[in-house]
Write a protein that holds these residues in place. Structure first.
Motif, PDB file in Angstrom:
ATOM      1  N   ARG A  66       0.822  -1.218   0.000  1.00 38.77           N
ATOM      2  CA  ARG A  66       0.000   0.000   0.000  1.00 38.77           C
ATOM      3  C   ARG A  66       0.854   1.265   0.000  1.00 38.77           C
ATOM      4  O   ARG A  66       0.404   2.317  -0.464  1.00 38.77           O
ATOM      5  N   LYS A  67       2.073   1.146   0.496  1.00 36.05           N
ATOM      6  CA  LYS A  67       2.935   2.334   0.569  1.00 36.05           C
ATOM      7  C   LYS A  67       3.367   2.821  -0.808  1.00 36.05           C
ATOM      8  O   LYS A  67       3.883   3.925  -0.937  1.00 36.05           O
ATOM      9  N   ARG A  68       3.165   1.995  -1.829  1.00 32.64           N
ATOM     10  CA  ARG A  68       3.488   2.423  -3.192  1.00 32.64           C
ATOM     11  C   ARG A  68       2.419   3.371  -3.734  1.00 32.64           C
ATOM     12  O   ARG A  68       2.574   3.913  -4.828  1.00 32.64           O
ATOM     13  N   PHE A  69       1.354   3.543  -2.972  1.00 30.32           N
ATOM     14  CA  PHE A  69       0.251   4.386  -3.426  1.00 30.32           C
ATOM     15  C   PHE A  69      -0.047   5.437  -2.359  1.00 30.32           C
ATOM     16  O   PHE A  69      -1.016   5.323  -1.606  1.00 30.32           O
ATOM     17  N   PHE A  92     -15.370   6.465  -0.609  1.00 30.59           N
ATOM     18  CA  PHE A  92     -14.045   6.675  -1.210  1.00 30.59           C
ATOM     19  C   PHE A  92     -14.130   6.737  -2.733  1.00 30.59           C
ATOM     20  O   PHE A  92     -13.422   7.513  -3.387  1.00 30.59           O
ATOM     21  N   LEU A  93     -14.999   5.898  -3.312  1.00 31.31           N
ATOM     22  CA  LEU A  93     -15.166   5.905  -4.765  1.00 31.31           C
ATOM     23  C   LEU A  93     -15.674   7.266  -5.248  1.00 31.31           C
ATOM     24  O   LEU A  93     -15.274   7.756  -6.316  1.00 31.31           O
ATOM     25  N   ALA A  94     -16.529   7.870  -4.449  1.00 32.13           N
ATOM     26  CA  ALA A  94     -17.140   9.147  -4.847  1.00 32.13           C
ATOM     27  C   ALA A  94     -16.256  10.355  -4.579  1.00 32.13           C
ATOM     28  O   ALA A  94     -16.544  11.456  -5.059  1.00 32.13           O
ATOM     29  N   ASP A  95     -15.174  10.157  -3.829  1.00 32.30           N
ATOM     30  CA  ASP A  95     -14.303  11.277  -3.445  1.00 32.30           C
ATOM     31  C   ASP A  95     -13.113  11.359  -4.403  1.00 32.30           C
ATOM     32  O   ASP A  95     -12.195  10.541  -4.338  1.00 32.30           O
ATOM     33  N   PRO A  96     -13.081  12.341  -5.301  1.00 33.65           N
ATOM     34  CA  PRO A  96     -11.986  12.426  -6.278  1.00 33.65           C
ATOM     35  C   PRO A  96     -10.626  12.686  -5.644  1.00 33.65           C
ATOM     36  O   PRO A  96      -9.596  12.522  -6.311  1.00 33.65           O
ATOM     37  N   ALA A  97     -10.591  13.056  -4.365  1.00 38.87           N
ATOM     38  CA  ALA A  97      -9.317  13.299  -3.685  1.00 38.87           C
ATOM     39  C   ALA A  97      -8.653  12.004  -3.227  1.00 38.87           C
ATOM     40  O   ALA A  97      -7.499  12.025  -2.779  1.00 38.87           O
ATOM     41  N   VAL A  98      -9.372  10.882  -3.321  1.00 39.42           N
ATOM     42  CA  VAL A  98      -8.816   9.582  -2.907  1.00 39.42           C
ATOM     43  C   VAL A  98      -8.160   8.918  -4.121  1.00 39.42           C
ATOM     44  O   VAL A  98      -8.857   8.474  -5.044  1.00 39.42           O
ATOM     45  N   PRO A  99      -6.828   8.813  -4.157  1.00 41.43           N
ATOM     46  CA  PRO A  99      -6.150   8.267  -5.346  1.00 41.43           C
ATOM     47  C   PRO A  99      -6.195   6.751  -5.436  1.00 41.43           C
ATOM     48  O   PRO A  99      -6.020   6.180  -6.517  1.00 41.43           O
ATOM     49  N   ALA A 100      -6.384   6.078  -4.298  1.00 40.64           N
ATOM     50  CA  ALA A 100      -6.413   4.614  -4.302  1.00 40.64           C
ATOM     51  C   ALA A 100      -7.195   4.136  -3.084  1.00 40.64           C
ATOM     52  O   ALA A 100      -7.219   4.811  -2.040  1.00 40.64           O
ATOM     53  N   ILE A 101      -7.832   2.979  -3.224  1.00 45.93           N
ATOM     54  CA  ILE A 101      -8.604   2.391  -2.132  1.00 45.93           C
ATOM     55  C   ILE A 101      -8.028   1.012  -1.838  1.00 45.93           C
ATOM     56  O   ILE A 101      -7.841   0.199  -2.748  1.00 45.93           O
TER      57      ILE A 101
END
Length: 507
Positions: A66-69, A92-101
């Motif tokens: 996960r640290k790669r993201f 999280f899917l709806a939040d464009p500020a979240v780059p990865a889940i």
């Protein structure tokens, strides 16, 4: 399948069972396994210590990946908290500020998955274009089961309305040599784009899900006979349950190539004793069929090739997915312990041992103590080529000790081929592993009284002692158990040689 009286003869369905990724993969191996996992999971054999250590390593690798993201968000709801996990993932899917889940919970086509990593793919203006699916594995290469895993996840994500731009496998790169300092995650992990192979399996996933959903609605597990499919890609946890009523000399207990076993089973042969005399069997398979003790006339001569003092050597090693010492690679076998029982020609026995109990590179101190113990005289008795490979790797890693370590290799004397070529006992069951050979020849010397009984458990306990455990009492307990286990391995070699000498002398 015939149900025993202590088990339910039928299943009363309250509601259709929900499939998951792990259950889908179980169903690919065997529909009976899937049914049992849903309705009678208590019949499964719990993972042994070695298997549990592999699972724990996978968890550690997944967390590191996960640290790669940077900036990615973890779905913290547990695996049984389905509604909470789905809700958190949706946010999280709806939040464009979240780059990865991480551990994203998604429901689609009646199947619930937890995706290791969903990476958001954006256009230049920041608009979300779709998602890159990344499955993390602690393995070192792509396997067929990984493609099936990704294919199911891709199907579920698309069924849930997500746009999947690519399907990738993130695994350990054994070509990475750790230079020290901070781990280079870009080098430690390899990411392979498997999108094309995954898409090719999409139709098959749909067909398989239809069959599985229909199967789990029936009250009884399907009547599927156990055979080689139970052992691939991994041994089924219901193997012991499904085979407990098989005869002791069931045909699938015949060792060696399974082509012969399948061919015999196809001819109606159910036990080893029913194998026709003219069947083409390997030498070991023939010994198993004959089911009698066999002593070669050359056993005595083979045993007399050792030179005194005879050293009996065994290493314990650890193989870490994430290297901790400069100059080492992922999954490199690092020796951390050895035991040496030294037998003089008079029969006198002396024991030396070494265990590196600190979180530092063990190789230099281990090699120095090993050379002192082995000296320059006598054969070094081992029970596999493993000790040779460990010594050779030590020689490469320690230039200042290279000549002395390479000299040890010339003194190695492997007891395994001596047993394999010159002795057989029915209790071996076709296996020449030390754990099978020892009880037959030296029944008084087993491993049942030890806290650690096999190498995988020893490696996991060593790792826990050095890198995890902080309680000094527990660390001391593990150290004592490790020393006792390794000592038993080399004492076993001593007693095994002695027992074989008696067998040779009885001819």
């Amino acid at each position: 399948m015939t149900q025993e009286s202590s088990e339910p003869s039928s299943i009363v369905l309250q509601k259709p069972p929900r499939l998951s990724k792990s259950k889908f993969l179980s169903g690919l191996q065997c529909h009976k396994r899937l049914h049992l996992e849903i309705y009678q999971p208590q019949l499964a054999t719990p993972p042994d210590a070695g298997t549990q250590a592999i699972l724990d390593m996978g968890t550690e690798v997944g967390e590191l990946a996960r640290k790669r993201f940077p900036g990615g968000r973890l779905v913290t709801a547990g695996y049984r908290q389905t509604e909470a996990a789905l809700k958190q993932t949706a946010e999280f899917l709806a939040d464009p500020a979240v780059p990865a889940i991480f551990e994203a919970a998604v429901m689609g086509d009646g199947v619930l998955i937890r995706a290791d990593i969903l990476e958001r793919v954006c256009a230049s203006d920041g608009e979300t274009l779709g998602w890159r699916l990344i499955e993390v594995k602690s393995s070192t290469r792509v396997k067929e089961v990984h493609l099936d895993d990704l294919a199911l996840q891709h199907h579920v994500l698309v069924s849930a309305g997500l746009s999947v731009i690519g399907s990738h496998l993130m695994h350990i790169n054994t070509g990475y040599t750790y230079p020290g300092g901070e781990i280079d995650l870009a080098q430690l992990f390899a990411i392979q784009d498997l999108s094309a192979a995954v898409l090719e399996r999409r139709e098959a996933v749909v067909e398989r899900l239809v069959a599985m959903k229909a199967m789990v609605l029936i009250p009884e597990p399907p009547a599927i006979e156990p055979d080689q499919h139970c052992l691939a890609p991994y041994e089924c946890p219901f193997w012991a349950y499904c085979t407990k009523q098989k005869p002791e000399r069931w045909i699938f207990h015949l060792p060696g190539t399974k082509h012969v076993v399948n061919q015999l089973a196809g001819q109606g042969v159910t036990t080893i004793d029913e194998i026709p005399d003219g069947a083409r069997l390997s030498p070991v398979q023939r010994l198993v069929k004959d089911n009698a003790e066999w002593v070669s006339e050359k056993l005595g001569a083979a045993l007399q090739t050792v030179r005194f003092p005879v050293h009996h050597l065994d290493f314990e090693t650890v193989m870490m997915a994430v290297p901790r010492f400069a100059g080492t690679r992922p999954y490199q076998a690092l020796p951390v312990q050895w035991s040496n029982h030294i037998e003089q020609e008079s029969g006198e026995l002396v024991h030396h041992e070494f265990l590196h109990a600190e979180g530092t590179d063990p190789r230099k101190s281990l090699a120095g103590a090993l050379l002192d113990s082995l000296g320059s005289q006598g054969s070094i008795c081992v029970y596999s080529p493993y000790e040779k490979s460990v010594i050779e790797q030590l020689a490469e890693a320690l230039p200042e000790r290279r000549a002395a370590l390479r000299a040890l290799v010339k003194r190695l004397w492997d007891l395994h081929p001596v047993v394999r070529d010159h002795y057989y006992h029915p209790e071996f069951d076709g296996s020449y592993s030390l754990k099978e050979v020892l009880p037959a020849l030296v029944p008084s010397l087993g491993y049942g009284d030890l806290g650690i009984r096999e190498g995988g458990h020893a490696a996991s306990e060593y790792y826990r002692m050095v890198f995890v455990e902080t309680d000094w009492i527990e660390r001391a307990r593990i150290q004592e158990a490790l020393l006792a286990y390794c000592k038993r391995d080399t004492l076993a070699l001593v007693e095994l040689r002695r027992a074989l000498k008696e067998k040779a002398g009885s001819r």
